[in-house]
Scaffold this active site. Structure first.
Site: not given
Ligand code: ACM
Length: 263
Positions: A38, A109, A142, A169
């Site tokens: 990402e 996203k 992510c 994370v």
């Molecule tokens: C994330 O969506 N970068 C944790």
């Protein structure tokens, strides 16, 4: 077909350096599909909307997408890469798909994580699957993994492989993706980053690495360490994702009891 990920630690704001590094590593590989993390070209921890805006690029005309198109053509390789996208005044945390034929598409996203909500808009184009000669590629980014509906939607739309750029994370995703693959009978390539960022007075974000490739039966074909920079490519058979039967009586799509599900 040969699918892989590139796990590395992008330098915040150093777009050219990050793209040069990714392109040089991709150029040294023999792969049909490579997934990058990402926001691989910008880094993750923006400190203001202006800073994010200054680092975003239009798609597909921007620098990063153009470089990816070039290396896709040179290497005859499909690439899914997370980038910061600008579309008019709207900023998106996006992933582009490029291939030997050039630019193919972009996913924006939909589930934004933490401070991403301050810079980006949630994706407005839905979850998409692209049919390519190497298989049907669906993309999520992510934190989308946290919502089983995202992977399910991609699988129902025919994805063989979920390409999953990430900047993880929290510790849960690498193991959780095994379940996402089993319950949808799809492959997943999660490309996470390594390293940490602590910009200005913000808290340190430490990215967990552990990029991986998982089969439709939940086997982890390869998983990177939490700190190493690594490009791994493995052989997969995408047809394995097209058989949704668990046995002669159970099919994971046909057996869904939609009348009882809450939405
Ligand atoms: C994330 O969506 N970068 C944790």
């Amino acid at each position: 077909m040969r699918a892989g990920f590139l796990q590395f630690s992008p330098l915040f704001g150093e777009v050219k350096q990050n793209v040069d590094k990714a392109v040089s590593i991709i150029s040294s590989q023999h792969a049909d599909l490579i997934v990058l993390p990402e926001l691989f070209s910008t880094g993750y921890q923006f400190i203001s909307k202006k800073e994010a805006a200054d680092l975003t690029e239009p798609v597909p005309s921007g620098y990063t997408t153009q470089r990816l198109i070039t290396v896709s053509k040179d290497k005859n390789c499909y690439i899914v890469a997370g980038i910061a996208e600008r579309n008019g005044d709207a900023l998106f945390n996006s992933a582009v798909l490029t291939g030997p034929e050039g630019f193919i598409g972009v996913y924006r996203k939909i589930h934004l994580f933490y401070e991403e909500t301050q810079w980006f808009l949630p994706g407005d184009a839905g979850l998409r699957v692209w049919e390519t000669p190497i298989g049907n590629i669906g993309i999520m980014i992510c934190f989308d993994w946290f919502f089983p509906e995202a992977a399910r939607t991609l699988a129902l739309k025919g994805a063989d492989i979920i390409a999953h750029p990430a900047n993880l994370v929290l510790p849960y995703c690498p193991d959780a993706m095994v379940t996402r693959c089993i319950e949808n009978r799809v492959f997943a390539v999660t490309a996470n980053r390594t390293g940490s960022e602590m910009r200005r007075d913000k808290e340190e974000l430490k990215f967990i690495g552990m990029s991986e490739i998982v089969t439709p039966k939940g086997r982890i074909l390869t998983r990177a360490g939490s700190e190493e920079e690594k490009c791994t490519v493995v052989e997969i058979t995408v047809e394995e994702a097209r058989n949704k039967n668990i046995n002669q009586y159970n099919n994971i799509f046909d057996d869904r009891q939609k009348d009882f599900y809450y939405s």
